[in-house]
Design a protein around this motif. Structure first.
Motif, PDB file in Angstrom:
ATOM      1  N   ALA A  82      33.498  55.855  49.650  1.00  0.00           N
ATOM      2  CA  ALA A  82      33.299  55.820  50.789  1.00  0.00           C
ATOM      3  C   ALA A  82      34.579  56.440  51.745  1.00  0.00           C
ATOM      4  O   ALA A  82      34.201  56.797  52.706  1.00  0.00           O
ATOM      5  CB  ALA A  82      32.917  54.105  51.656  1.00  0.00           C
ATOM      6  N   THR A  83      35.522  56.255  51.261  1.00  0.00           N
ATOM      7  CA  THR A  83      36.243  56.233  52.013  1.00  0.00           C
ATOM      8  C   THR A  83      37.223  57.395  50.942  1.00  0.00           C
ATOM      9  O   THR A  83      38.656  58.360  51.732  1.00  0.00           O
ATOM     10  CB  THR A  83      37.374  55.522  51.422  1.00  0.00           C
ATOM     11  N   GLY A  84      36.931  57.870  49.273  1.00  0.00           N
ATOM     12  CA  GLY A  84      37.370  58.870  48.762  1.00  0.00           C
ATOM     13  C   GLY A  84      38.939  58.388  48.255  1.00  0.00           C
ATOM     14  O   GLY A  84      39.144  59.214  47.491  1.00  0.00           O
ATOM     15  N   THR A  85      39.029  57.245  48.534  1.00  0.00           N
ATOM     16  CA  THR A  85      40.259  56.295  47.158  1.00  0.00           C
ATOM     17  C   THR A  85      39.642  55.763  47.233  1.00  0.00           C
ATOM     18  O   THR A  85      39.129  54.472  47.516  1.00  0.00           O
ATOM     19  CB  THR A  85      41.526  56.660  48.529  1.00  0.00           C
ATOM     20  N   ASP A  86      40.657  55.340  45.588  1.00  0.00           N
ATOM     21  CA  ASP A  86      40.737  54.139  45.440  1.00  0.00           C
ATOM     22  C   ASP A  86      41.564  52.739  46.532  1.00  0.00           C
ATOM     23  O   ASP A  86      42.811  53.168  47.442  1.00  0.00           O
ATOM     24  CB  ASP A  86      41.600  53.740  44.122  1.00  0.00           C
ATOM     25  N   PRO A  87      41.170  51.534  46.858  1.00  0.00           N
ATOM     26  CA  PRO A  87      41.390  50.381  47.407  1.00  0.00           C
ATOM     27  C   PRO A  87      43.071  49.782  47.093  1.00  0.00           C
ATOM     28  O   PRO A  87      43.638  50.686  45.315  1.00  0.00           O
ATOM     29  CB  PRO A  87      40.875  49.012  47.296  1.00  0.00           C
ATOM     30  N   ALA A  88      44.140  49.826  47.759  1.00  0.00           N
ATOM     31  CA  ALA A  88      45.237  49.718  46.944  1.00  0.00           C
ATOM     32  C   ALA A  88      46.038  48.199  46.814  1.00  0.00           C
ATOM     33  O   ALA A  88      46.065  47.838  46.526  1.00  0.00           O
ATOM     34  CB  ALA A  88      46.708  50.448  48.270  1.00  0.00           C
ATOM     35  N   VAL A  89      45.309  47.295  47.869  1.00  0.00           N
ATOM     36  CA  VAL A  89      45.287  46.225  47.819  1.00  0.00           C
ATOM     37  C   VAL A  89      43.629  45.464  47.487  1.00  0.00           C
ATOM     38  O   VAL A  89      42.831  45.878  48.153  1.00  0.00           O
ATOM     39  CB  VAL A  89      45.833  45.441  48.587  1.00  0.00           C
ATOM     40  N   VAL A  90      43.516  44.489  46.493  1.00  0.00           N
ATOM     41  CA  VAL A  90      41.900  43.332  46.786  1.00  0.00           C
ATOM     42  C   VAL A  90      42.561  42.189  46.789  1.00  0.00           C
ATOM     43  O   VAL A  90      43.310  41.827  46.116  1.00  0.00           O
ATOM     44  CB  VAL A  90      41.697  43.916  45.316  1.00  0.00           C
ATOM     45  N   MET A  91      41.955  41.550  47.566  1.00  0.00           N
ATOM     46  CA  MET A  91      42.164  40.071  48.052  1.00  0.00           C
ATOM     47  C   MET A  91      41.477  39.293  47.191  1.00  0.00           C
ATOM     48  O   MET A  91      39.394  39.949  47.190  1.00  0.00           O
ATOM     49  CB  MET A  91      41.968  39.892  48.702  1.00  0.00           C
ATOM     50  N   LEU A  92      40.554  38.206  46.327  1.00  0.00           N
ATOM     51  CA  LEU A  92      39.977  38.165  45.249  1.00  0.00           C
ATOM     52  C   LEU A  92      40.435  35.970  45.944  1.00  0.00           C
ATOM     53  O   LEU A  92      41.187  35.750  46.166  1.00  0.00           O
ATOM     54  CB  LEU A  92      40.718  38.207  44.169  1.00  0.00           C
ATOM     55  N   GLN A  93      38.431  36.005  45.904  1.00  0.00           N
ATOM     56  CA  GLN A  93      38.735  34.819  46.706  1.00  0.00           C
ATOM     57  C   GLN A  93      39.404  33.755  45.905  1.00  0.00           C
ATOM     58  O   GLN A  93      38.660  33.562  44.666  1.00  0.00           O
ATOM     59  CB  GLN A  93      37.098  34.981  47.286  1.00  0.00           C
ATOM     60  N   ASN A  94      39.630  32.320  46.516  1.00  0.00           N
ATOM     61  CA  ASN A  94      40.184  31.736  45.309  1.00  0.00           C
ATOM     62  C   ASN A  94      41.031  31.949  44.125  1.00  0.00           C
ATOM     63  O   ASN A  94      41.062  31.303  43.243  1.00  0.00           O
ATOM     64  CB  ASN A  94      39.137  30.338  45.303  1.00  0.00           C
ATOM     65  N   HIS A  95      41.904  33.372  44.489  1.00  0.00           N
ATOM     66  CA  HIS A  95      41.798  33.263  43.449  1.00  0.00           C
ATOM     67  C   HIS A  95      43.813  34.142  43.979  1.00  0.00           C
ATOM     68  O   HIS A  95      44.467  33.964  43.237  1.00  0.00           O
ATOM     69  CB  HIS A  95      41.009  34.588  42.672  1.00  0.00           C
ATOM     70  N   GLY A  96      43.845  34.874  44.002  1.00  0.00           N
ATOM     71  CA  GLY A  96      45.081  36.074  43.947  1.00  0.00           C
ATOM     72  C   GLY A  96      44.930  37.513  44.589  1.00  0.00           C
ATOM     73  O   GLY A  96      43.706  37.955  45.525  1.00  0.00           O
ATOM     74  N   LEU A  97      45.786  38.036  44.699  1.00  0.00           N
ATOM     75  CA  LEU A  97      46.011  39.581  44.394  1.00  0.00           C
ATOM     76  C   LEU A  97      46.362  40.542  43.253  1.00  0.00           C
ATOM     77  O   LEU A  97      46.359  40.419  43.340  1.00  0.00           O
ATOM     78  CB  LEU A  97      46.502  40.075  46.169  1.00  0.00           C
ATOM     79  N   PHE A  98      45.384  41.649  43.869  1.00  0.00           N
ATOM     80  CA  PHE A  98      46.086  43.182  43.212  1.00  0.00           C
ATOM     81  C   PHE A  98      46.802  44.128  43.683  1.00  0.00           C
ATOM     82  O   PHE A  98      45.685  44.547  45.071  1.00  0.00           O
ATOM     83  CB  PHE A  98      44.735  43.704  42.332  1.00  0.00           C
ATOM     84  N   VAL A  99      47.586  44.483  43.811  1.00  0.00           N
ATOM     85  CA  VAL A  99      48.133  45.378  44.561  1.00  0.00           C
ATOM     86  C   VAL A  99      48.421  47.069  43.617  1.00  0.00           C
ATOM     87  O   VAL A  99      49.013  45.991  42.393  1.00  0.00           O
ATOM     88  CB  VAL A  99      49.524  45.678  44.873  1.00  0.00           C
ATOM     89  N   ALA A 100      47.621  48.155  43.988  1.00  0.00           N
ATOM     90  CA  ALA A 100      48.350  49.553  43.038  1.00  0.00           C
ATOM     91  C   ALA A 100      49.039  50.173  44.030  1.00  0.00           C
ATOM     92  O   ALA A 100      48.890  50.676  44.724  1.00  0.00           O
ATOM     93  CB  ALA A 100      46.897  49.534  42.460  1.00  0.00           C
ATOM     94  N   GLY A 101      49.500  51.096  42.806  1.00  0.00           N
ATOM     95  CA  GLY A 101      50.313  52.384  43.850  1.00  0.00           C
ATOM     96  C   GLY A 101      51.281  52.952  42.543  1.00  0.00           C
ATOM     97  O   GLY A 101      50.963  52.637  41.020  1.00  0.00           O
ATOM     98  N   ASP A 102      51.150  54.516  42.556  1.00  0.00           N
ATOM     99  CA  ASP A 102      51.304  55.166  41.788  1.00  0.00           C
ATOM    100  C   ASP A 102      53.057  54.986  41.824  1.00  0.00           C
ATOM    101  O   ASP A 102      53.516  55.609  40.970  1.00  0.00           O
ATOM    102  CB  ASP A 102      51.563  56.830  42.276  1.00  0.00           C
TER     103      ASP A 102
END
Length: 274
Positions: A82-102
């Motif tokens: 949809a956007t042409g890029t990977d998400p930089a931040v993923v939030m997981l319900q009742n869990h936490g978050l992932f942050v990705a970067g080069d």
């Protein structure tokens, strides 16, 4: 994943290691900050996240490990299409978050953006984003409570970490809280009758006991007890923050039972508390 472990490294790879490999970025950081989980463990969290962080990939609660990995890969592929890029931040319900970067700076920038946005929103809603540590327990109260718990629970309460009273979370907020503090605390008097009643209801002794005078984390080792109290305090903070977004949303019974019985989480707790 086991075959990829370096020979000189003891133990197993994290159950989330395959999920980290789902991102194309060089650096992937996974954490469970209370400021974030006040949002992800709240009833209105998804709606608030969509408004505050429209570029964040939001995930419903999914069982950790391989199942979560595959769900995130599917969602990431849709986001990429949809956007042409990977998400930089993923939030997981009742869990936490992932942050990705080069680069490390890209990861730091994304983290600070999320944290600053959440702090401002908590303040706007009249909830302090800063943690409030409980007072120290009265030494006589702490000694009496530790002796009472040990007398009934035996080796499972060989050690007790005790703080002054605070409002504990009534149920399981995340997998980590279940692993280190069990799904439910014992709230109220902690006599033989109450402790035995808890064990009949849940099949295990409590890890966290919250009386009107003190809160105790108990365990077979000092580290075990300290972690139980630490996660009780964290759960209290998450619960308080979640009040800004409609109140806490606890894990379902099915999700709770999966974590309680999952061998991988038992192994993680054993490594952390030994």
């Amino acid at each position: 994943m086991a075959a990829a472990v370096r020979p000189a490294t003891p133990g197993r790879p994290s159950v989330e290691a395959p999920l980290h490999g789902s991102f194309g970025a060089r650096f992937v950081i996974h954490t469970h900050p209370a400021l974030v989980n006040g949002l992800t463990c709240s009833r209105d969290g998804e709606e608030v996240c969509r408004r505050l962080f429209p570029d964040v990939l939001r995930m419903p609660y999914v069982e950790p490990g391989y199942t979560l990995c595959m769900e995130v890969r599917t969602a990431t592929a849709r986001h990429r299409a949809a956007t042409g890029t990977d998400p930089a931040v993923v939030m997981l319900q009742n869990h936490g978050l992932f942050v990705a970067g080069d680069t490390p700076d890209a990861v730091r920038s994304a983290y600070w953006r999320i944290m600053a946005g959440l702090r401002a929103e908590y303040v706007r809603r009249g909830v302090s984003p800063d943690p409030s540590l409980p007072a120290e327990a009265d030494p006589a109260v702490a000694a009496r409570l530790a002796d009472e718990l040990r007398a009934v629970m035996g080796a499972e309460a060989a050690h007790a970490a005790i703080a002054g009273p605070f409002d504990v979370a009534e149920g399981p907020l995340s997998p980590d809280h279940i692993v280190y503090a069990r799904s439910f605390p014992l709230i109220g008097p902690a006599g033989n009758k109450e402790l035995e009643g808890y064990r009949r209801r849940h099949g295990v002794w409590p890890k966290v006991v919250a009386t009107p005078e003190a809160v105790a984390g108990v365990g077979a080792s000092r580290r075990d007890a300290e972690l139980a109290l630490e996660f009780a305090q964290n759960g209290s903070q998450v619960r308080r923050l979640a009040m800004a977004f409609g109140g806490p949303r606890y894990l379902s019974d099915a999700a709770r039972r999966f974590i309680e019985k999952w061998e991988a989480e038992s192994y993680r707790r054993q490594v952390s508390t030994s």
